[in-house]
Design a protein around this motif. Structure first.
Motif, PDB file in Angstrom:
ATOM      1  N   ARG A  22     -47.441  86.025 -20.089  1.00  0.00           N
ATOM      2  CA  ARG A  22     -46.068  86.098 -19.598  1.00  0.00           C
ATOM      3  C   ARG A  22     -45.248  86.983 -20.525  1.00  0.00           C
ATOM      4  NH1 ARG A  22     -44.486  81.793 -16.790  1.00  0.00           N
ATOM      5  NH2 ARG A  22     -42.429  82.067 -17.683  1.00  0.00           N
ATOM      6  N   LEU A  26     -41.584  80.211 -20.889  1.00  0.00           N
ATOM      7  CA  LEU A  26     -41.511  79.327 -19.721  1.00  0.00           C
ATOM      8  C   LEU A  26     -40.177  78.575 -19.753  1.00  0.00           C
ATOM      9  CD1 LEU A  26     -43.517  78.106 -17.425  1.00  0.00           C
ATOM     10  CD2 LEU A  26     -43.618  76.138 -18.964  1.00  0.00           C
ATOM     11  N   HIS A  46     -43.455  79.397 -26.741  1.00  0.00           N
ATOM     12  CA  HIS A  46     -43.772  79.826 -25.372  1.00  0.00           C
ATOM     13  C   HIS A  46     -42.873  79.160 -24.345  1.00  0.00           C
ATOM     14  CE1 HIS A  46     -47.047  81.819 -27.217  1.00  0.00           C
ATOM     15  NE2 HIS A  46     -47.719  82.053 -26.101  1.00  0.00           N
ATOM     16  N   VAL A  47     -41.952  78.311 -24.805  1.00  0.00           N
ATOM     17  CA  VAL A  47     -41.031  77.665 -23.858  1.00  0.00           C
ATOM     18  C   VAL A  47     -39.584  77.911 -24.288  1.00  0.00           C
ATOM     19  CG1 VAL A  47     -42.641  75.835 -23.171  1.00  0.00           C
ATOM     20  CG2 VAL A  47     -41.123  75.462 -25.128  1.00  0.00           C
ATOM     21  N   GLU A  76     -38.773  76.658 -14.445  1.00  0.00           N
ATOM     22  CA  GLU A  76     -40.162  76.741 -13.984  1.00  0.00           C
ATOM     23  C   GLU A  76     -40.860  75.391 -14.132  1.00  0.00           C
ATOM     24  OE1 GLU A  76     -40.504  80.360 -16.605  1.00  0.00           O
ATOM     25  OE2 GLU A  76     -41.909  80.898 -15.010  1.00  0.00           O
ATOM     26  N   ASP A 162     -48.434  77.176 -16.738  1.00  0.00           N
ATOM     27  CA  ASP A 162     -48.467  78.425 -17.510  1.00  0.00           C
ATOM     28  C   ASP A 162     -49.905  78.644 -17.991  1.00  0.00           C
ATOM     29  OD1 ASP A 162     -47.895  80.637 -19.021  1.00  0.00           O
ATOM     30  OD2 ASP A 162     -46.769  79.565 -20.574  1.00  0.00           O
TER      31      ASP A 162
END
Ligand SMILES: [Zn+2]
Length: 317
Positions: A22, A26, A46-47, A76, A162
């Protein structure tokens, strides 16, 4: 034949896209601070987490504000308690967000209570009994063993929504679980003196804490769940405590302290405010701090009752 080849080619490209790393983090929408904190532990960088409520709000009384809608629209993954805790606002927010990925039943919708054995499931539903939670007591975050269960399920869900970062979430989960298990051992040792302690609570928020620590609930300051304490009910409790003494009065930091203070003065037992979630006190900065601080406050209240060492006790934050 040519068309079929084209179709395969398109599918191949799509699959490639789905598995490509990505470009951005996320987007996680957490209903309560404890799930925001857990998603952060598991999701790392990652979030990107938005927490819909703060620690000093009553989680039963949240309004479906436009700012929540805007956040739900770009989410998401939605991470909430469930068990009807958010019944008054989340269904409206999700419906009006028009975001099909995070509707109940979709991978983008996660209920923490679904991973936990529920306590206090009512045998009958009667509105006259007050604000009853029909799916059982939703205040599951007060037992750290429940946090372990939710962490395992949430890590799996993060890996699902994800997928390209699945191994990242799994390794963060393993690291978290290791640190959490060690803390759990320590907490259980520290909390041993609390076993069997009798308590009065403001709202039925502590069923899971009680089950974990072996605390015994004698009464609630609310005459019925969700109904503010009344003078008549407090006097009843005062009378009850003469027959069945309680050691400590417990409330959540977000709850009004007047009823606790009144009973504390009249029954001559300490009242203590516990953080209840991450961010409610200076020490409850993360999930570890939440339980460290809760136990320290309970132990301080107990020392006050047992040994009249009350100097470290203060009602609020
Ligand atoms: Zn409740």
């Amino acid at each position: 034949m040519k068309n079929l080849k084209g179709l395969f080619h398109a599918l191949f490209l799509l699959a490639g896209l789905a598995l490509a790393p990505r470009a951005s983090a996320l987007e996680v929408f957490a209903c309560e601070p404890e799930w925001g904190a857990l998603a952060q532990e598991l999701g790392g960088d990652h979030v990107s987490i938005y927490v819909a409520t703060n620690a000093l709000q009553d989680p039963h009384q949240i309004q479906a504000k436009p700012s929540l809608l805007a956040r739900a629209r770009r989410a998401e993954l939605v991470v909430c308690t469930g068990s009807e805790l958010e019944i008054g606002w989340l269904p409206i927010v999700l419906r009006q967000s028009g975001n099909s990925a995070v509707q109940p039943g979709k991978p983008g919708y996660f209920e923490a209570a679904g991973s936990v054995p529920k306590l206090e499931i009512p045998t009958r539903l009667d509105r006259a009994e007050g604000d009853i939670h029909p799916g059982g007591n939703p205040h599951i975050q007060t037992d750290p063993r429940n946090i372990s269960r939710v962490a395992a399920a949430l890590a799996q869900r993060l890996a699902e929504v994800d997928a390209p970062n699945a191994t990242y979430y799994q390794s963060r989960y393993r690291d978290f679980a290791k640190r959490w298990d060690a803390a759990l051992q320590r907490w259980q040792t520290e909390a041993a003196p609390l076993k069997g302690m009798t308590i009065v609570v403001h709202h039925k928020s502590w069923a899971y804490l009680n089950a974990w620590l072996g605390l015994r609930e004698i009464a609630e300051l609310e005459p019925k769940p969700g109904v503010e304490p009344t003078a008549a009910h407090l006097e009843e409790i005062q009378a009850l405590l003469k027959r069945e003494p309680a050691r400590v009065i417990i409330r959540a930091a977000y709850e009004d302290g007047r009823a606790s203070t009144w009973l504390s003065e009249h029954a001559h037992i300490p009242a203590v405010a516990l953080p209840f979630t991450v961010g409610a006190t200076d020490k409850a900065r993360d999930l570890f701090g939440l339980f460290d601080d809760s136990l320290q406050r309970l132990l301080a209240a107990q020392r006050c009752t047992e040994k009249h060492e009350c100097s470290e006790l203060e009602g609020g934050r």
